[in-house]
Motif scaffolding. Structure first.
Motif, PDB file in Angstrom:
ATOM      1  N   MET A 102       0.840  -1.182   0.000  1.00 46.47           N
ATOM      2  CA  MET A 102       0.000   0.000   0.000  1.00 46.47           C
ATOM      3  C   MET A 102       0.878   1.237   0.000  1.00 46.47           C
ATOM      4  O   MET A 102       2.082   1.175   0.279  1.00 46.47           O
ATOM      5  CB  MET A 102      -0.947   0.011   1.202  1.00 46.47           C
ATOM      6  N   CYS A 103       0.272   2.379  -0.314  1.00 47.23           N
ATOM      7  CA  CYS A 103       0.986   3.651  -0.350  1.00 47.23           C
ATOM      8  C   CYS A 103       0.197   4.683   0.437  1.00 47.23           C
ATOM      9  O   CYS A 103      -0.978   4.926   0.152  1.00 47.23           O
ATOM     10  CB  CYS A 103       1.173   4.121  -1.793  1.00 47.23           C
ATOM     11  N   ILE A 104       0.852   5.272   1.442  1.00 49.26           N
ATOM     12  CA  ILE A 104       0.282   6.394   2.192  1.00 49.26           C
ATOM     13  C   ILE A 104       1.086   7.627   1.823  1.00 49.26           C
ATOM     14  O   ILE A 104       2.309   7.643   1.981  1.00 49.26           O
ATOM     15  CB  ILE A 104       0.330   6.133   3.703  1.00 49.26           C
ATOM     16  N   HIS A 105       0.416   8.654   1.313  1.00 50.18           N
ATOM     17  CA  HIS A 105       1.130   9.818   0.811  1.00 50.18           C
ATOM     18  C   HIS A 105       0.423  11.096   1.236  1.00 50.18           C
ATOM     19  O   HIS A 105      -0.748  11.101   1.617  1.00 50.18           O
ATOM     20  CB  HIS A 105       1.258   9.754  -0.718  1.00 50.18           C
ATOM     21  N   GLY A 106       1.152  12.194   1.179  1.00 49.57           N
ATOM     22  CA  GLY A 106       0.600  13.493   1.557  1.00 49.57           C
ATOM     23  C   GLY A 106       1.722  14.451   1.893  1.00 49.57           C
ATOM     24  O   GLY A 106       2.886  14.060   2.014  1.00 49.57           O
ATOM     25  N   ASN A 107       1.377  15.699   2.039  1.00 50.41           N
ATOM     26  CA  ASN A 107       2.394  16.714   2.291  1.00 50.41           C
ATOM     27  C   ASN A 107       3.007  16.572   3.678  1.00 50.41           C
ATOM     28  O   ASN A 107       2.479  15.892   4.553  1.00 50.41           O
ATOM     29  CB  ASN A 107       1.797  18.115   2.110  1.00 50.41           C
ATOM     30  N   ALA A 108       4.132  17.247   3.877  1.00 47.96           N
ATOM     31  CA  ALA A 108       4.882  17.144   5.130  1.00 47.96           C
ATOM     32  C   ALA A 108       4.064  17.666   6.313  1.00 47.96           C
ATOM     33  O   ALA A 108       3.341  18.659   6.192  1.00 47.96           O
ATOM     34  CB  ALA A 108       6.189  17.922   5.017  1.00 47.96           C
ATOM     35  N   GLY A 109       4.194  16.988   7.429  1.00 46.40           N
ATOM     36  CA  GLY A 109       3.583  17.458   8.667  1.00 46.40           C
ATOM     37  C   GLY A 109       2.153  17.027   8.894  1.00 46.40           C
ATOM     38  O   GLY A 109       1.540  17.429   9.893  1.00 46.40           O
ATOM     39  N   PHE A 110       1.600  16.207   8.025  1.00 47.78           N
ATOM     40  CA  PHE A 110       0.206  15.810   8.168  1.00 47.78           C
ATOM     41  C   PHE A 110       0.026  14.573   9.051  1.00 47.78           C
ATOM     42  O   PHE A 110      -1.088  14.100   9.234  1.00 47.78           O
ATOM     43  CB  PHE A 110      -0.431  15.553   6.806  1.00 47.78           C
ATOM     44  N   GLY A 111       1.118  14.010   9.572  1.00 47.87           N
ATOM     45  CA  GLY A 111       1.002  12.911  10.523  1.00 47.87           C
ATOM     46  C   GLY A 111       1.074  11.523   9.934  1.00 47.87           C
ATOM     47  O   GLY A 111       0.700  10.550  10.602  1.00 47.87           O
ATOM     48  N   LYS A 112       1.608  11.396   8.721  1.00 47.51           N
ATOM     49  CA  LYS A 112       1.659  10.084   8.067  1.00 47.51           C
ATOM     50  C   LYS A 112       2.515   9.086   8.839  1.00 47.51           C
ATOM     51  O   LYS A 112       2.067   7.991   9.171  1.00 47.51           O
ATOM     52  CB  LYS A 112       2.210  10.229   6.641  1.00 47.51           C
ATOM     53  N   THR A 113       3.759   9.477   9.088  1.00 48.98           N
ATOM     54  CA  THR A 113       4.697   8.549   9.716  1.00 48.98           C
ATOM     55  C   THR A 113       4.241   8.175  11.116  1.00 48.98           C
ATOM     56  O   THR A 113       4.316   7.009  11.520  1.00 48.98           O
ATOM     57  CB  THR A 113       6.107   9.156   9.753  1.00 48.98           C
ATOM     58  N   LEU A 114       3.770   9.163  11.874  1.00 48.24           N
ATOM     59  CA  LEU A 114       3.289   8.882  13.227  1.00 48.24           C
ATOM     60  C   LEU A 114       2.122   7.914  13.189  1.00 48.24           C
ATOM     61  O   LEU A 114       2.069   6.948  13.968  1.00 48.24           O
ATOM     62  CB  LEU A 114       2.883  10.184  13.905  1.00 48.24           C
ATOM     63  N   ALA A 115       1.172   8.141  12.305  1.00 47.46           N
ATOM     64  CA  ALA A 115       0.005   7.266  12.213  1.00 47.46           C
ATOM     65  C   ALA A 115       0.407   5.845  11.833  1.00 47.46           C
ATOM     66  O   ALA A 115      -0.057   4.868  12.431  1.00 47.46           O
ATOM     67  CB  ALA A 115      -0.994   7.824  11.198  1.00 47.46           C
TER      68      ALA A 115
ATOM     69  N   ALA B 237      -1.095  27.185  12.610  1.00 48.86           N
ATOM     70  CA  ALA B 237      -1.011  25.735  12.434  1.00 48.86           C
ATOM     71  C   ALA B 237      -1.597  25.243  11.112  1.00 48.86           C
ATOM     72  O   ALA B 237      -1.091  24.287  10.523  1.00 48.86           O
ATOM     73  CB  ALA B 237      -1.696  25.031  13.599  1.00 48.86           C
ATOM     74  N   HIS B 238      -2.684  25.841  10.670  1.00 51.37           N
ATOM     75  CA  HIS B 238      -3.279  25.534   9.362  1.00 51.37           C
ATOM     76  C   HIS B 238      -3.573  24.042   9.171  1.00 51.37           C
ATOM     77  O   HIS B 238      -3.354  23.486   8.103  1.00 51.37           O
ATOM     78  CB  HIS B 238      -2.370  26.028   8.235  1.00 51.37           C
ATOM     79  N   GLY B 239      -4.043  23.395  10.236  1.00 52.44           N
ATOM     80  CA  GLY B 239      -4.422  21.991  10.116  1.00 52.44           C
ATOM     81  C   GLY B 239      -3.257  21.036   9.977  1.00 52.44           C
ATOM     82  O   GLY B 239      -3.456  19.858   9.648  1.00 52.44           O
ATOM     83  N   ASN B 240      -2.049  21.515  10.236  1.00 50.37           N
ATOM     84  CA  ASN B 240      -0.833  20.706  10.075  1.00 50.37           C
ATOM     85  C   ASN B 240      -0.375  20.253  11.464  1.00 50.37           C
ATOM     86  O   ASN B 240      -0.063  21.083  12.326  1.00 50.37           O
ATOM     87  CB  ASN B 240       0.238  21.550   9.392  1.00 50.37           C
ATOM     88  N   PHE B 241      -0.309  18.946  11.690  1.00 50.28           N
ATOM     89  CA  PHE B 241       0.027  18.448  13.017  1.00 50.28           C
ATOM     90  C   PHE B 241       1.439  18.821  13.449  1.00 50.28           C
ATOM     91  O   PHE B 241       1.692  19.069  14.629  1.00 50.28           O
ATOM     92  CB  PHE B 241      -0.145  16.929  13.075  1.00 50.28           C
ATOM     93  N   ARG B 242       2.361  18.856  12.527  1.00 58.28           N
ATOM     94  CA  ARG B 242       3.720  19.248  12.897  1.00 58.28           C
ATOM     95  C   ARG B 242       3.740  20.696  13.377  1.00 58.28           C
ATOM     96  O   ARG B 242       4.417  21.029  14.361  1.00 58.28           O
ATOM     97  CB  ARG B 242       4.662  19.053  11.712  1.00 58.28           C
ATOM     98  N   ALA B 243       2.968  21.549  12.693  1.00 59.31           N
ATOM     99  CA  ALA B 243       2.884  22.943  13.119  1.00 59.31           C
ATOM    100  C   ALA B 243       2.214  23.059  14.483  1.00 59.31           C
ATOM    101  O   ALA B 243       2.615  23.880  15.320  1.00 59.31           O
ATOM    102  CB  ALA B 243       2.134  23.764  12.073  1.00 59.31           C
ATOM    103  N   TRP B 244       1.207  22.239  14.731  1.00 56.87           N
ATOM    104  CA  TRP B 244       0.563  22.247  16.040  1.00 56.87           C
ATOM    105  C   TRP B 244       1.548  21.817  17.133  1.00 56.87           C
ATOM    106  O   TRP B 244       1.549  22.374  18.233  1.00 56.87           O
ATOM    107  CB  TRP B 244      -0.662  21.336  16.055  1.00 56.87           C
TER     108      TRP B 244
END
Length: 249
Positions: A39-52, A210-217
């Motif tokens: 599978m492939c999980i993708h998205g912009n930086a800081g959206f919590g992919k790796t943590l999830a 933060a703009h909905g970005n978990f890394r920014a939060w």
């Protein structure tokens, strides 16, 4: 999950919160591992992919004894470099073989021993050659391999350019920003500094920083902790938020 496992900054008392994206990832990863698929999980930086993904895979490790091998690439690797990363991740004894055919036999033999899941993080750095090598190993009938590719938008783009591999991807999942409603739902659970914050202050923080970005939060939360400690104030207010914003500009 406690703050010690949080990946962005050293943030005591932070909690992993259950977003819709994390719930979807948990279901998708569970199904992918069960099917021994990719599978492939993708998205912009800081959206919590790796943590999830790490959270979900850790649950499978704890609950089902799934063996997870984690590999991360920081530059565009050749197939040779991929072989060495897999050799290391599998903890194989001795020196790595010098000849590709011998190396391939060794890896395929090891991967046929028992089921394993590979988490391939920062997969946007992989080129066609590297992706093709993962497909080559996965296609081997004797291997019992599931693969989770995690990366930025470039990961999705490169994978889609490789039809031999793309056609084998079992599930695609894109991570996006938290919606305004999700921010209101999960940020108070994310860290105690937001638990007593006024909803309008959380909206203000999200709109201006933060703009909905978990890394920014996470970064904003670290600065707010500092501000609260230095001022002795009991909770977040607009003045403290503006001070934190000035550090993020």
């Amino acid at each position: 999950m406690t703050a010690a496992t949080y990946q962005y900054v050293d943030l005591p008392d932070a909690q992993v919160v259950t977003t819709r994206a994390l719930l979807t990832a948990r279901e998708n990863i569970t199904d992918t591992v069960a099917a021994r698929a990719m599978m492939c999980i993708h998205g912009n930086a800081g959206f919590g992919k790796t943590l999830a993904v790490n959270t979900c895979l850790r649950e499978l490790e704890d609950a089902r004894g799934e063996e997870v091998c984690r590999v991360t690439f920081r530059a565009r690797p050749t197939a040779r470099a991929v072989r060495y990363e897999l050799f290391t991740a599998l903890g194989l004894p001795g020196e790595a073989p010098r000849h590709p055919s011998e190396f391939d036999r060794l890896l395929k033999t090891a991967l046929a021993e028992r089921p394993r899941t590979f988490l391939v993080d920062e997969a946007q750095w992989l080129n066609g050659e590297a992706f093709e090598y993962f497909r080559y190993l996965w296609d081997e009938p004797s291997t019992q391999l599931a693969i989770v590719f995690v990366g930025g938008a470039g990961c999705h783009t490169v994978l889609r350019r490789e039809p031999m591999l793309s056609s084998r991807v079992f599930i695609w999942q894109q991570f996006a920003r938290l919606t305004p409603q999700e921010v209101q739902d999960v940020i108070p659970l994310f860290h105690p500094v937001w638990a007593e914050a006024a909803p309008e202050d959380i909206v203000f923080a999200d709109q201006h920083a933060a703009h909905g970005n978990f890394r920014a939060w996470a970064q904003l939360t670290a600065h707010i902790r500092t501000a609260l400690a230095r001022t002795g104030r009991p909770k977040v207010d607009e003045e403290l938020l503006r001070w934190a914003f000035s550090r993020l500009a």
